[in-house]
Design an enzyme around this catalytic site. Structure first.
Site, PDB file in Angstrom:
ATOM      1  N   TYR A  60      56.653   5.307 -37.195  1.00  0.00           N
ATOM      2  CA  TYR A  60      57.886   5.801 -37.817  1.00  0.00           C
ATOM      3  C   TYR A  60      57.595   6.212 -39.261  1.00  0.00           C
ATOM      4  CZ  TYR A  60      60.015   3.186 -33.948  1.00  0.00           C
ATOM      5  OH  TYR A  60      60.347   2.692 -32.705  1.00  0.00           O
ATOM      6  N   HIS A  67      63.976   8.091 -34.603  1.00  0.00           N
ATOM      7  CA  HIS A  67      62.945   8.495 -33.649  1.00  0.00           C
ATOM      8  C   HIS A  67      61.571   8.379 -34.298  1.00  0.00           C
ATOM      9  CE1 HIS A  67      61.209  10.870 -30.367  1.00  0.00           C
ATOM     10  NE2 HIS A  67      60.587  11.589 -31.272  1.00  0.00           N
ATOM     11  N   LYS A  85      56.826  13.731 -29.860  1.00  0.00           N
ATOM     12  CA  LYS A  85      55.982  13.078 -30.856  1.00  0.00           C
ATOM     13  C   LYS A  85      54.660  13.836 -30.972  1.00  0.00           C
ATOM     14  CE  LYS A  85      57.759   8.614 -29.256  1.00  0.00           C
ATOM     15  NZ  LYS A  85      58.931   8.554 -30.105  1.00  0.00           N
TER      16      LYS A  85
END
Length: 362
Positions: free
Chosen positions: A299, A310, A341
């Site tokens: 993160y 997210h 990601k």
């Protein structure tokens, strides 16, 4: 009106196979290079790579001779495959790029590819393309060598992976410098903790709450106590936030003793810890990536565990001698991209180096 195919056949352009190249005459410079940018002019000849010549032969724009004998596509392709390692893979990728409308020339990697609308002599190439088979492991050293070559001349590095059915997957490889927004790496406190079988427990209720709420360390064991992973425990111990003792006799462990015990529990602990520490010092928040098949999910900021944003990255630590299994790499990247990601491979060297590999469309 004659077709382009007919014109070339009338011209009767002939190239001669000479060792690892095909040499065509002066007329080929005007008819092949100046119109489609195949090959490299040299004096009064056009020098073609075996792959370029194969594509021209396939398109019936060039005849190829060897020792006075004209070669059909099958015969030439077999000969070229013997002369040039991975010839068929390179041909598959070259043909695909040409059919997508790109001008392609040989380069430091396998190919230099020009941007759409660009062409040799008129604009700079955009990408270096390196071709690899899905069946063959890709050494990290080879990947980094190609990446360095591309970066030195400000080019994009593309890895073209050809699978067993000749489908191609393109991956962009680039250096990454991830950074987060966690201004406070950890709260200001000092509290006792115990190293159990494969994790660390913080017993103090107030300290547990502060560590969890301010830095997103660990996971509550219950409403009063906090459990930490081994890498979290080591990081907090090194920074004098926790004091760790053994569960049997309450002996204090210094950082080196803790890491030695942790390495017996988890063989890759030292490598994972170095990456964890690097990510934390970059003001990022790494947490376990087990559910994604990686070492960490990462993160950029966690303001509160009750409002977790997210995660931006998945990160996997690797050594300098690492070899990528292409199917394994493909699964990792596809999963990361499917959950929005970036997939980072963190290389444990003198300094941690992050490589971002992403699937792209050409």
């Amino acid at each position: 009106m004659p077709s382009l195919f007919t014109v070339y056949r009338v011209l009767g352009l002939i190239g001669k196979l000479k060792e690892d190249r095909v040499v065509a005459g002066k007329e080929a410079i005007e008819e092949i290079y100046e119109t489609s940018y195949y090959g490299r002019p040299k004096k009064d000849n056009l020098i073609l790579t075996l792959v370029e010549a194969a594509h021209l032969l396939y398109r019936e724009k060039l005849e190829i001779e060897s020792e006075g004998k004209s070669l059909g596509f099958e015969e030439y392709f077999k000969s070229a495959s013997l002369l040039n390692p991975n010839f068929e893979l390179k041909y598959i990728v070259y043909k695909d790029l040409r059919e997508r409308g790109f001008y392609v020339q040989p380069g430091v990697a396998d190919f230099r590819v020009y941007p759409r609308g660009g062409k040799p002599g008129k604009s700079s190439s955009r990408s270096y393309v390196y071709v690899h088979s899905e069946r063959v492991a890709l050494p990290l050293s080879v990947l980094l060598k190609n990446l360095e070559s591309a970066c030195n001349v400000h080019k994009q590095l593309i890895i073209a992976v050809v699978d067993e059915e000749s489908d191609i997957t393109y991956y962009e490889v680039q250096e990454s410098d991830p950074a987060g927004n966690m201004e406070q790496l950890y709260p200001s406190l000092h509290t006792p903790a115990t190293m159990l079988e494969d994790r660390v427990i913080v017993w103090n209720s107030e300290a547990s709450g502060k560590l969890y709420e301010n830095g997103f360390y660990g996971k509550p064991l219950d409403q009063k106590r906090l459990q930490l992973s081994l890498v979290e425990g080591a990081f907090l111990l090194k920074n004098n936030i926790i004091e760790v003792t053994t569960r049997k006799d309450d002996n204090k462990l210094n950082f080196d003793e803790f890491c030695e015990r942790a390495a017996h529990i988890e063989p890759l602990f030292q490598r994972k810890y170095r990456v964890y520490e690097d990510l934390r010092t970059r003001k990022l928040v790494p947490k376990t990536g087990f559910k994604f098949g990686t070492h960490f999910r990462v993160y950029s900021e966690v303001k509160s565990p009750s409002e977790i944003a997210h995660s931006e990255y998945l990160a996997h630590s690797i050594g300098t001698q690492h070899e990528f299994s292409l199917p394994v790499m493909s699964r990792a990247i596809r999963l990361a991209n499917s959950v929005r990601k970036k997939m980072l491979f963190a290389i444990e060297a003198d300094e941690i180096r992050h490589i971002d590999i992403t699937r792209v469309k050409m």
